[in-house]
Design an enzyme around this catalytic site. Structure first.
Site, PDB file in Angstrom:
ATOM      1  N   GLU A 183       0.883  -1.240   0.013  1.00 45.51           N
ATOM      2  CA  GLU A 183       0.086   0.208  -0.131  1.00 45.51           C
ATOM      3  C   GLU A 183       0.696   1.240   0.007  1.00 45.51           C
ATOM      4  OE1 GLU A 183      -3.161  -0.715   2.864  1.00 45.51           O
ATOM      5  OE2 GLU A 183      -4.277  -1.945   1.277  1.00 45.51           O
TER       6      GLU A 183
HETATM    7  C1  HEC Z   1      -3.264   0.985  -1.691  1.00 46.34           C
HETATM    8  C2  HEC Z   1      -4.728   1.414  -1.454  1.00 46.34           C
HETATM    9  C3  HEC Z   1      -4.737   2.123  -0.015  1.00 46.34           C
HETATM   10  C4  HEC Z   1      -4.243   3.302   0.629  1.00 46.34           C
HETATM   11  C5  HEC Z   1      -3.118   3.884   0.118  1.00 46.34           C
HETATM   12  C6  HEC Z   1      -4.962   3.265   1.933  1.00 46.34           C
HETATM   13  N1  HEC Z   1      -6.142   2.265   1.964  1.00 46.34           N
HETATM   14 FE1  HEC Z   1      -7.246   2.156   3.363  1.00 46.34          FE
HETATM   15  N2  HEC Z   1      -8.035   0.690   2.637  1.00 46.34           N
HETATM   16  C7  HEC Z   1      -7.708  -0.075   1.562  1.00 46.34           C
HETATM   17  C8  HEC Z   1      -8.094  -1.377   1.438  1.00 46.34           C
HETATM   18  C9  HEC Z   1      -7.676  -2.495   0.423  1.00 46.34           C
HETATM   19  C10 HEC Z   1      -8.791  -1.633   2.661  1.00 46.34           C
HETATM   20  C11 HEC Z   1      -9.295  -3.048   3.077  1.00 46.34           C
HETATM   21  C12 HEC Z   1      -8.163  -4.075   3.829  1.00 46.34           C
HETATM   22  C13 HEC Z   1      -8.638  -5.107   4.204  1.00 46.34           C
HETATM   23  O1  HEC Z   1      -9.954  -5.261   4.648  1.00 46.34           O
HETATM   24  O2  HEC Z   1      -7.693  -6.011   4.443  1.00 46.34           O
HETATM   25  C14 HEC Z   1      -8.695  -0.261   3.326  1.00 46.34           C
HETATM   26  C15 HEC Z   1      -9.467  -0.029   4.565  1.00 46.34           C
HETATM   27  C16 HEC Z   1      -9.237   1.038   5.127  1.00 46.34           C
HETATM   28  C17 HEC Z   1     -10.212   1.508   6.370  1.00 46.34           C
HETATM   29  C18 HEC Z   1     -11.262   0.482   6.858  1.00 46.34           C
HETATM   30  C19 HEC Z   1     -12.684   0.943   6.418  1.00 46.34           C
HETATM   31  C20 HEC Z   1     -13.888  -0.170   7.032  1.00 46.34           C
HETATM   32  O3  HEC Z   1     -14.691   0.008   6.345  1.00 46.34           O
HETATM   33  O4  HEC Z   1     -13.426  -1.031   7.576  1.00 46.34           O
HETATM   34  C21 HEC Z   1      -9.937   2.766   6.858  1.00 46.34           C
HETATM   35  C22 HEC Z   1     -10.516   3.561   7.614  1.00 46.34           C
HETATM   36  C23 HEC Z   1      -8.741   3.129   5.788  1.00 46.34           C
HETATM   37  N3  HEC Z   1      -8.624   2.128   5.068  1.00 46.34           N
HETATM   38  C24 HEC Z   1      -8.103   4.344   5.821  1.00 46.34           C
HETATM   39  C25 HEC Z   1      -6.992   4.497   5.270  1.00 46.34           C
HETATM   40  C26 HEC Z   1      -6.040   5.505   5.689  1.00 46.34           C
HETATM   41  C27 HEC Z   1      -6.305   6.569   6.743  1.00 46.34           C
HETATM   42  C28 HEC Z   1      -4.875   5.576   4.949  1.00 46.34           C
HETATM   43  C29 HEC Z   1      -3.768   6.361   4.625  1.00 46.34           C
HETATM   44  C30 HEC Z   1      -2.924   6.209   6.172  1.00 46.34           C
HETATM   45  C31 HEC Z   1      -5.385   4.571   3.880  1.00 46.34           C
HETATM   46  N4  HEC Z   1      -6.644   3.890   4.315  1.00 46.34           N
HETATM   47  C32 HEC Z   1      -4.685   4.188   2.864  1.00 46.34           C
HETATM   48  C33 HEC Z   1      -6.871   0.557   0.533  1.00 46.34           C
HETATM   49  C34 HEC Z   1      -5.938   1.517   0.751  1.00 46.34           C
END
Ligand code: HEC
Ligand code: HEC
Length: 405
Positions: A183
């Site tokens: 990520e």
């Molecule tokens: C490369 C793409 C990517 C980036 C960059 C990213 N995310 Fe995500 N995010 C995801 C994915 C894919 C999931 C789900 C992962 C899983 O469930 O294993 C997720 C899950 C989440 C969730 C949970 C939402 C839920 O409904 O449970 C949150 C809150 C979140 N991310 C916040 C952030 C924050 C804050 C950052 C930066 C620090 C960030 N993400 C950076 C792809 C990304």
């Protein structure tokens, strides 16, 4: 003249009787009124409709956002509106300054190894309602992750985060993507802090938010990100307006979908104001087996290649129940982003989670042997395509604008 009948006096008497009668009638009508039936009578008397207005507010504005269509006498599912503000944990009290820092961090690509990816790359608040519109996420160096990016909108109302619910707070969640090698791929918390310190603007912003000039640490970074995400909420969707008493907020098809959502059993899992058993305000278990029943969808959409929280050797996955808010804007669907149409997601849920037959594939009738040796029909409700459309129309009513903080 004296013994004769005075026609004028008769007229006066008749007039007085009329006035008294009208008064009595009006009084009776006003005290007996039960609904709209007597409205024409009151109109005739020039009544202001106070009675019927009173009846409306009695059923519609009960504190706690009680559903106006809930019949008084029966115990039914209680539809709830989203609260205007989500709570914050004691160790990270919300303030505007924290949310401001978090906002800047959220779209800062310097927080990733090759300075190309920010949180907003995968959680786009401008065009994808806090998700990214891709089947699965794409991180640094264009690497594709295994899972779909869920929306961050209203995640402040979720008790358990990620598709498998492995994080227990937004603070805990945020560190995940920052250090995840596909990520944002920062090698360590120290490297991350050093990156943030490079930007002079942060020094002052962190000081305002956390009250100290050398307040930039990993805990403060995730606290700020969490504070910002607590502003990404949509408490004013048509659904919320309806539950708060605006009966014109949903159209008849959406209302039918709402009733079906309850009748078919979707509320067993997608419950509470955030439509998720994993919500902080739902009292339901946050995890469920998915897909729970055998259907052809499992193969078609590879729904059991990733098993989430299920123990090794399981044949079905275990997943957190996701929120359905803004779901109409966050296609594609499911943990692997394999389903592009909301209609199809609804069909899958109705059959794989609830065992309903779909009209498209419904067989004439099914029979099983009873314990005492009779063939008895299996009573499974068939869900028609029209009903699927109505549920989708209802789910569309869960889309709202971000609230103005
Ligand atoms: C490369 C793409 C990517 C980036 C960059 C990213 N995310 Fe995500 N995010 C995801 C994915 C894919 C999931 C789900 C992962 C899983 O469930 O294993 C997720 C899950 C989440 C969730 C949970 C939402 C839920 O409904 O449970 C949150 C809150 C979140 N991310 C916040 C952030 C924050 C804050 C950052 C930066 C620090 C960030 N993400 C950076 C792809 C990304
Ligand atoms: C037994 C619990 C359960 C029931 C009942 C249930 N769901 Fe779900 N639902 C889940 C789980 C768990 C997921 C997440 C699946 C995954 O990990 O991909 C989900 C996912 C969804 C999604 C996809 C969300 C997204 O962002 O990708 C939609 C849409 C949905 N459900 C709608 C419904 C509807 C409509 C009903 C009723 C017909 C329903 N669900 C009944 C547990 C349930």
């Amino acid at each position: 003249m004296t013994s004769g009948v005075n026609p004028f006096r008769h007229f006066l008497l008749a007039g007085m009787v009329m006035v008294v009668l009208m008064f009595v009638l009006k009084f009776l009508a006003a005290s007996l009124i039960e609904g709209e039936q007597l409205k024409p009578v009151l109109d005739w008397f020039g009544h202001e409709h106070q009675q019927s207005a009173g009846i409306q507010s009695e059923t519609q504005s009960i504190p706690g956002h009680t559903n106006p269509v809930t019949p008084r006498s029966s115990v039914r599912y209680q539809w709830q509106a989203l609260p205007d503000r989500p709570p914050s944990p004691m160790h990270n009290p919300w303030n505007k300054a924290r949310a401001e820092v978090g906002k800047r961090l959220f779209s800062d690509t310097n927080l990733s190894l090759d300075r190309s990816v920010s949180c907003a790359s995968c959680h786009d608040n401008d065009t994808h309602a806090g998700a990214d519109g891709r089947p699965t996420a794409v991180g640094v160096g264009g690497q594709a992750g295994p899972r779909n990016s869920p929306t961050v909108w209203n995640s402040a109302y979720q008790q358990w985060l990620f598709w498998d619910g492995r994080a227990a707070s937004l603070e805990e969640q945020a560190i995940g993507p920052l250090l995840n090698p596909i990520e944002m791929a920062m090698p360590s918390a120290e490297a991350l802090v050093a990156r943030v310190r490079e930007d002079r603007v942060y020094i002052e912003l962190f000081e305002q938010a956390f009250g100290s000039a050398d307040a930039i640490g990993i805990n403060e970074i995730v606290a700020a990100l969490a504070a910002y995400q607590r502003t990404l909420i949509t408490p004013d969707s048509p659904y919320d307006r309806y539950v708060r008493g605006d009966t014109s907020a949903l159209n008849p098809v959406q209302l039918r979908g709402m009733a079906l959502f309850e009748e078919l059993g979707c509320v067993n899992c997608h419950s509470g104001p955030n439509f998720s058993g994993a919500g902080i305000l739902a009292n339901n278990s946050p995890w469920r087996i998915f897909p729970a029943l055998d259907t052809p969808f499992e193969q078609q959409y590879q729904l059991t290649e990733d098993l989430g929280m299920a123990p090794a050797g399981s044949t079905k996955g275990v997943w957190r129940i996701p929120s359905l808010r803004n779901v109409a804007q966050t296609a594609p669907y499911f943990h692997n982003g394999s389903v592009t149409e909301l209609e199809e997601a609804v069909r899958i849920m109705a059959s794989a989670q609830l065992g309903h037959q779909l009209a498209q594939t419904a067989s004439e009738s099914e029979f099983v042997w009873s314990d005492d040796g009779y063939l008895i029909p299996v009573q499974r409700r068939t869900v028609t395509e029209q009903e699927v459309q109505a549920i989708v129309a209802f789910l569309e009513s869960l889309s709202g604008e971000l609230s103005h903080y």
